[in-house]
Write a protein that holds these residues in place. Sequence first.
Motif, PDB file in Angstrom:
ATOM      1  N   LEU A  81       0.866  -1.170   0.000  1.00 24.89           N
ATOM      2  CA  LEU A  81       0.000   0.000   0.000  1.00 24.89           C
ATOM      3  C   LEU A  81       0.905   1.222   0.000  1.00 24.89           C
ATOM      4  CD1 LEU A  81      -2.979   0.920   0.091  1.00 24.89           C
ATOM      5  CD2 LEU A  81      -2.686   1.219   2.558  1.00 24.89           C
ATOM      6  N   GLN A  82       1.000   1.866  -1.155  1.00 22.57           N
ATOM      7  CA  GLN A  82       1.767   3.095  -1.277  1.00 22.57           C
ATOM      8  C   GLN A  82       0.866   4.250  -0.891  1.00 22.57           C
ATOM      9  OE1 GLN A  82       5.093   3.628  -2.172  1.00 22.57           O
ATOM     10  NE2 GLN A  82       4.651   5.734  -1.574  1.00 22.57           N
ATOM     11  N   MET A  83       1.274   5.000   0.115  1.00 18.26           N
ATOM     12  CA  MET A  83       0.461   6.090   0.637  1.00 18.26           C
ATOM     13  C   MET A  83       1.207   7.401   0.424  1.00 18.26           C
ATOM     14  SD  MET A  83      -0.957   4.318   4.148  1.00 18.26           S
ATOM     15  CE  MET A  83       0.637   4.396   4.954  1.00 18.26           C
ATOM     16  N   ASN A  84       0.636   8.271  -0.388  1.00 18.04           N
ATOM     17  CA  ASN A  84       1.222   9.575  -0.677  1.00 18.04           C
ATOM     18  C   ASN A  84       0.313  10.687  -0.159  1.00 18.04           C
ATOM     19  OD1 ASN A  84       3.308   8.258  -2.108  1.00 18.04           O
ATOM     20  ND2 ASN A  84       2.130   8.325  -4.013  1.00 18.04           N
ATOM     21  N   SER A  85       0.860  11.875  -0.076  1.00 22.58           N
ATOM     22  CA  SER A  85       0.090  13.049   0.375  1.00 22.58           C
ATOM     23  C   SER A  85      -0.665  12.738   1.665  1.00 22.58           C
ATOM     24  CB  SER A  85      -0.880  13.491  -0.717  1.00 22.58           C
ATOM     25  OG  SER A  85      -0.199  13.792  -1.912  1.00 22.58           O
ATOM     26  N   LEU A  86       0.031  12.176   2.618  1.00 19.56           N
ATOM     27  CA  LEU A  86      -0.617  11.750   3.855  1.00 19.56           C
ATOM     28  C   LEU A  86      -1.143  12.926   4.654  1.00 19.56           C
ATOM     29  CD1 LEU A  86       1.798   8.866   4.739  1.00 19.56           C
ATOM     30  CD2 LEU A  86      -0.679   8.648   4.558  1.00 19.56           C
ATOM     31  N   LYS A  87      -2.264  12.677   5.319  1.00 18.36           N
ATOM     32  CA  LYS A  87      -2.938  13.686   6.120  1.00 18.36           C
ATOM     33  C   LYS A  87      -3.022  13.195   7.565  1.00 18.36           C
ATOM     34  CE  LYS A  87      -5.990  14.731   2.189  1.00 18.36           C
ATOM     35  NZ  LYS A  87      -7.410  14.814   1.748  1.00 18.36           N
ATOM     36  N   PRO A  88      -3.166  14.103   8.520  1.00 19.48           N
ATOM     37  CA  PRO A  88      -3.311  13.660   9.920  1.00 19.48           C
ATOM     38  C   PRO A  88      -4.466  12.672  10.100  1.00 19.48           C
ATOM     39  CG  PRO A  88      -2.848  15.997   9.836  1.00 19.48           C
ATOM     40  CD  PRO A  88      -3.047  15.563   8.420  1.00 19.48           C
ATOM     41  N   GLU A  89      -5.513  12.819   9.322  1.00 18.60           N
ATOM     42  CA  GLU A  89      -6.660  11.906   9.469  1.00 18.60           C
ATOM     43  C   GLU A  89      -6.379  10.506   8.935  1.00 18.60           C
ATOM     44  OE1 GLU A  89      -6.660  14.981   8.095  1.00 18.60           O
ATOM     45  OE2 GLU A  89      -8.040  15.071   6.369  1.00 18.60           O
TER      46      GLU A  89
END
Length: 111
Positions: free
Chosen positions: A80-88
Amino acid sequence: QVQLVESGGGLVQPGGSLRLSCAASGSIFTIYSVSWYRQTPGKERELVASITSGGSTNYADSVKGRFTISRDNAKTTVYLQMNSLKPEDTAVYYCRLARTWGQGTQVTVSS
């Protein structure tokens, strides 16, 4: 009996990226869909993304365009590539194959 082991979680700043891995043991990996879920305290576990044995993918609306799920059948691993991560996006992330769950990996997005 299949076993799943997640890795790749950690602390990242907002806007950053992480790649989670879900390594599976057992020969059934190639014929099953694999999914990533996440859970925060006091909330139900929610589906984040899934990938079929043929490679078709599905995403929660909240992560579309930012997360990418993929699988390497030779390595019996789903990513699972996760980009532009947010606090939520902060949560414990779990992978699931059939009725089997991994132990989870913590992802924390914070400055």
